[in-house]
Design a protein around this motif. Structure first.
Motif, PDB file in Angstrom:
ATOM      1  N   LEU A 143      47.824 -41.512 -73.158  1.00 56.41           N
ATOM      2  CA  LEU A 143      49.189 -41.649 -72.638  1.00 56.41           C
ATOM      3  C   LEU A 143      50.223 -41.158 -73.646  1.00 56.41           C
ATOM      4  N   THR A 144      49.967 -41.414 -74.924  1.00 56.23           N
ATOM      5  CA  THR A 144      50.902 -40.955 -75.959  1.00 56.23           C
ATOM      6  C   THR A 144      50.946 -39.433 -76.009  1.00 56.23           C
ATOM      7  N   MET A 145      49.786 -38.797 -75.925  1.00 56.88           N
ATOM      8  CA  MET A 145      49.749 -37.333 -75.950  1.00 56.88           C
ATOM      9  C   MET A 145      50.371 -36.746 -74.684  1.00 56.88           C
ATOM     10  N   MET A 146      50.175 -37.400 -73.550  1.00 57.03           N
ATOM     11  CA  MET A 146      50.807 -36.917 -72.329  1.00 57.03           C
ATOM     12  C   MET A 146      52.324 -36.995 -72.433  1.00 57.03           C
ATOM     13  N   ALA A 147      52.811 -38.091 -73.003  1.00 56.34           N
ATOM     14  CA  ALA A 147      54.258 -38.217 -73.223  1.00 56.34           C
ATOM     15  C   ALA A 147      54.752 -37.148 -74.192  1.00 56.34           C
ATOM     16  N   ALA A 148      53.978 -36.891 -75.246  1.00 56.36           N
ATOM     17  CA  ALA A 148      54.357 -35.886 -76.230  1.00 56.36           C
ATOM     18  C   ALA A 148      54.439 -34.501 -75.601  1.00 56.36           C
ATOM     19  N   TYR A 149      53.432 -34.160 -74.803  1.00 56.60           N
ATOM     20  CA  TYR A 149      53.434 -32.846 -74.147  1.00 56.60           C
ATOM     21  C   TYR A 149      54.598 -32.728 -73.170  1.00 56.60           C
ATOM     22  N   GLY A 150      54.902 -33.833 -72.458  1.00 56.41           N
ATOM     23  CA  GLY A 150      56.007 -33.803 -71.517  1.00 56.41           C
ATOM     24  C   GLY A 150      57.353 -33.638 -72.201  1.00 56.41           C
ATOM     25  N   VAL A 151      57.583 -34.391 -73.272  1.00 56.84           N
ATOM     26  CA  VAL A 151      58.855 -34.293 -74.003  1.00 56.84           C
ATOM     27  C   VAL A 151      58.976 -32.927 -74.679  1.00 56.84           C
ATOM     28  N   MET A 205      75.849 -26.819 -69.987  1.00 54.89           N
ATOM     29  CA  MET A 205      75.850 -26.536 -71.421  1.00 54.89           C
ATOM     30  C   MET A 205      76.479 -27.679 -72.205  1.00 54.89           C
ATOM     31  N   ARG A 206      77.517 -28.290 -71.662  1.00 57.82           N
ATOM     32  CA  ARG A 206      78.158 -29.412 -72.358  1.00 57.82           C
ATOM     33  C   ARG A 206      77.238 -30.629 -72.402  1.00 57.82           C
ATOM     34  N   VAL A 207      76.622 -30.949 -71.275  1.00 58.30           N
ATOM     35  CA  VAL A 207      75.787 -32.157 -71.197  1.00 58.30           C
ATOM     36  C   VAL A 207      74.547 -32.023 -72.062  1.00 58.30           C
ATOM     37  N   THR A 208      73.953 -30.842 -72.083  1.00 59.26           N
ATOM     38  CA  THR A 208      72.673 -30.673 -72.791  1.00 59.26           C
ATOM     39  C   THR A 208      72.838 -30.307 -74.258  1.00 59.26           C
ATOM     40  N   ARG A 209      74.083 -30.083 -74.697  1.00 60.25           N
ATOM     41  CA  ARG A 209      74.297 -29.678 -76.091  1.00 60.25           C
ATOM     42  C   ARG A 209      73.708 -30.705 -77.062  1.00 60.25           C
ATOM     43  N   GLY A 210      73.891 -31.972 -76.777  1.00 61.91           N
ATOM     44  CA  GLY A 210      73.412 -33.015 -77.678  1.00 61.91           C
ATOM     45  C   GLY A 210      72.027 -33.543 -77.358  1.00 61.91           C
ATOM     46  N   LEU A 211      71.334 -32.930 -76.393  1.00 59.90           N
ATOM     47  CA  LEU A 211      70.024 -33.439 -75.988  1.00 59.90           C
ATOM     48  C   LEU A 211      68.861 -32.723 -76.656  1.00 59.90           C
ATOM     49  N   THR A 212      69.019 -31.456 -76.956  1.00 57.14           N
ATOM     50  CA  THR A 212      67.880 -30.672 -77.412  1.00 57.14           C
ATOM     51  C   THR A 212      67.322 -31.167 -78.749  1.00 57.14           C
ATOM     52  N   ALA A 213      68.196 -31.431 -79.720  1.00 57.70           N
ATOM     53  CA  ALA A 213      67.712 -31.875 -81.034  1.00 57.70           C
ATOM     54  C   ALA A 213      66.959 -33.208 -80.947  1.00 57.70           C
ATOM     55  N   PRO A 214      67.494 -34.238 -80.234  1.00 56.42           N
ATOM     56  CA  PRO A 214      66.719 -35.483 -80.104  1.00 56.42           C
ATOM     57  C   PRO A 214      65.385 -35.284 -79.385  1.00 56.42           C
ATOM     58  N   LEU A 215      65.356 -34.401 -78.400  1.00 58.13           N
ATOM     59  CA  LEU A 215      64.094 -34.155 -77.697  1.00 58.13           C
ATOM     60  C   LEU A 215      63.059 -33.509 -78.621  1.00 58.13           C
ATOM     61  N   TRP A 216      63.482 -32.549 -79.434  1.00 58.99           N
ATOM     62  CA  TRP A 216      62.561 -31.936 -80.392  1.00 58.99           C
ATOM     63  C   TRP A 216      62.053 -32.980 -81.382  1.00 58.99           C
ATOM     64  N   ALA A 217      62.930 -33.842 -81.859  1.00 56.59           N
ATOM     65  CA  ALA A 217      62.526 -34.877 -82.810  1.00 56.59           C
ATOM     66  C   ALA A 217      61.560 -35.867 -82.166  1.00 56.59           C
ATOM     67  N   LEU A 218      61.858 -36.290 -80.932  1.00 57.46           N
ATOM     68  CA  LEU A 218      60.981 -37.231 -80.236  1.00 57.46           C
ATOM     69  C   LEU A 218      59.621 -36.601 -79.961  1.00 57.46           C
ATOM     70  N   ALA A 219      59.612 -35.327 -79.595  1.00 52.53           N
ATOM     71  CA  ALA A 219      58.334 -34.644 -79.354  1.00 52.53           C
ATOM     72  C   ALA A 219      57.488 -34.609 -80.618  1.00 52.53           C
ATOM     73  N   ALA A 220      58.111 -34.337 -81.765  1.00 51.20           N
ATOM     74  CA  ALA A 220      57.372 -34.297 -83.033  1.00 51.20           C
ATOM     75  C   ALA A 220      56.789 -35.672 -83.367  1.00 51.20           C
ATOM     76  N   ILE A 221      57.590 -36.724 -83.142  1.00 50.83           N
ATOM     77  CA  ILE A 221      57.119 -38.082 -83.430  1.00 50.83           C
ATOM     78  C   ILE A 221      55.949 -38.452 -82.520  1.00 50.83           C
ATOM     79  N   LEU A 222      56.079 -38.161 -81.231  1.00 44.73           N
ATOM     80  CA  LEU A 222      55.017 -38.490 -80.284  1.00 44.73           C
ATOM     81  C   LEU A 222      53.751 -37.693 -80.559  1.00 44.73           C
ATOM     82  N   LEU A 223      53.903 -36.414 -80.922  1.00 41.38           N
ATOM     83  CA  LEU A 223      52.731 -35.601 -81.246  1.00 41.38           C
ATOM     84  C   LEU A 223      52.007 -36.144 -82.475  1.00 41.38           C
ATOM     85  N   ALA A 224      52.788 -36.541 -83.487  1.00 42.74           N
ATOM     86  CA  ALA A 224      52.174 -37.102 -84.691  1.00 42.74           C
ATOM     87  C   ALA A 224      51.465 -38.419 -84.376  1.00 42.74           C
TER      88      ALA A 224
END
Length: 240
Positions: free
Chosen positions: A202-210, A11-30
């Motif tokens: 490849l970009t869409m595959m990365a987006a789906y993975g993130v 929980m401590r390690v992943t606390r700061g990871l979820t928001a950047p992952l959501w943001a990166l997924a949105a950028i990659l999807l776009a």
């Protein structure tokens, strides 16, 4: 990895990871969506080639998600760790959605290309359908057993059994004659498609993975919190 098996540390390690992952997924999807629509028409498939940018990432990531579910199930059976069970449980719904999306888009793509929505004798289609049914079976089994410990063990066994299907899905086009073409990306001599189609894919595959990683971590964290709340409620009820 084994250090993260401690729920508090996880929980401590992943606390700061979820928001950047959501943001990166949105950028990659776009970016992937823009590249997909900017790609030219295929000389044989025309505009229908754009279905590839949804279908292939969904199928590939759906396959990878089940691998994560199966590995987590292995840790559940060997070490009976609740965090591994939470990880397996959190992977089931996204995996079913990805695999279901692959089946639907495959049918939409198959109609103009093959002249049929579905071909029961096709090994790739049938093995992906079996993968989808394993996801549904895992979730149904979890819901059918009230005792969480028994449900975790039973579902873990099913999760491990389903791993047998993964190489069948992956190599079905090599082992049998199917309507699907051989691999276009993972080839000894390199990808067979040109860059104008390769980079959007490849970009869409990365987006789906993130996106899956964001969903997975969020769901695991939610499951950990849910179990903590249930434990607190159980102790309070016992003291009362």
């Amino acid at each position: 990895m084994f250090g993260l098996a401690n729920p508090d540390r996880f929980m401590r390690v992943t606390r700061g990871l979820t928001a950047p992952l959501w943001a990166l997924a949105a950028i990659l999807l776009a970016a992937g969506t823009w590249l997909a629509f900017a790609a030219p028409e295929d000389y044989q498939q025309g505009d229908t080639v754009r279905i590839m940018f949804v279908h292939v990432p969904a199928a590939s990531v759906g396959l990878g998600i089940y691998a994560a579910l199966g590995i987590s199930s292995f840790f559940v059976l060997i070490w009976r760790h609740p965090l591994a069970d939470a990880a397996a449980r959190a992977a089931a719904l996204p995996g079913a959605v990805y695999t279901g999306l692959a089946l639907v888009t495959g049918a939409v793509w198959g109609k103009p290309m093959w002249g049929a929505w579905w071909v029961w004798g096709d090994a790739r289609l049938m093995s992906v359908l079996v993968l989808f049914l394993f996801y549904l079976g895992y979730m149904a089994l979890r819901s059918a057993i009230e005792d969480e410990a028994r449900a975790a063990r039973a579902a873990a066994v099913l999760g491990l059994v389903g791993l047998i299907n993964l190489p069948i899905v992956r190599f079905s086009v090599d082992w049998w004659n199917t309507l699907h073409q051989p691999a276009s990306l993972l080839r000894a001599d390199g990808p067979s498609m040109t860059g104008e189609f390769l980079w959007p894919l490849l970009t869409m595959m990365a987006a789906y993975g993130v996106l899956f990683l964001a969903l997975w971590l969020t769901a695991i964290r939610t499951e950990v919190v849910r179990r903590r709340v249930r434990a607190i409620q159980a102790r309070a009820a016992w003291r009362a």
